[in-house]
Design an enzyme around this catalytic site. Structure first.
Site, PDB file in Angstrom:
ATOM      1  N   CYS A  17      38.315  39.082  33.397  1.00 38.48           N
ATOM      2  CA  CYS A  17      38.454  37.653  33.666  1.00 38.48           C
ATOM      3  C   CYS A  17      38.086  37.440  35.129  1.00 38.48           C
ATOM      4  O   CYS A  17      37.534  38.336  35.762  1.00 38.48           O
ATOM      5  CB  CYS A  17      39.847  37.137  33.331  1.00 38.48           C
ATOM      6  SG  CYS A  17      41.182  37.791  34.331  1.00 38.48           S
ATOM      7  N   THR A  18      38.388  36.298  35.640  1.00 40.17           N
ATOM      8  CA  THR A  18      37.982  35.998  37.001  1.00 40.17           C
ATOM      9  C   THR A  18      38.581  36.986  38.004  1.00 40.17           C
ATOM     10  O   THR A  18      37.884  37.532  38.836  1.00 40.17           O
ATOM     11  CB  THR A  18      38.370  34.552  37.371  1.00 40.17           C
ATOM     12  OG1 THR A  18      37.839  33.691  36.367  1.00 40.17           O
ATOM     13  CG2 THR A  18      37.800  34.160  38.699  1.00 40.17           C
TER      14      THR A  18
END
Length: 101
Positions: free
Chosen positions: A8-9
């Site tokens: 994810c980020t």
């Protein structure tokens, strides 16, 4: 052993999903390794895993990651947003294992 990488980020929300997936794998006695990292580690980590699952917030990067990963023979998919929202690790794990065959 199947090796699954979640991205994810920053690797924070996928870390929670990893925990849920590991609980499910343990209950079913599946031999899997599951880890989570931020997307900035993609290039260095992808060779070590069988599949990369992207958090829904990275869906916009799917084609870019696929173009980098396909060259290395890796499966790269986006986690179903509904399963991610409710942290359904069992379903996400089952889907990853199904994709890997």
């Amino acid at each position: 052993m199947k090796k699954i990488l979640l991205m994810c980020t920053a690797g924070m929300s996928t870390s929670m999903m990893v925990q849920k997936m590991q609980e499910s794998a343990s209950e079913k006695n599946f031999d899997v390794e599951i880890e989570a990292f931020g997307s900035e580690h993609f290039n260095e980590l992808v060779p070590k895993y069988d599949i990369v699952l992207l958090g829904p917030q990275l869906k916009y990067m799917l084609n870019e990651f696929k173009s980098r990963g396909v060259a290395q023979g890796k499966l790269i998919e986006v986690i179903n947003p509904m399963d991610y929202a409710v942290m359904n690790g069992e379903k996400v794990l089952a889907h990853a294992l199904e994709l890997m065959g």
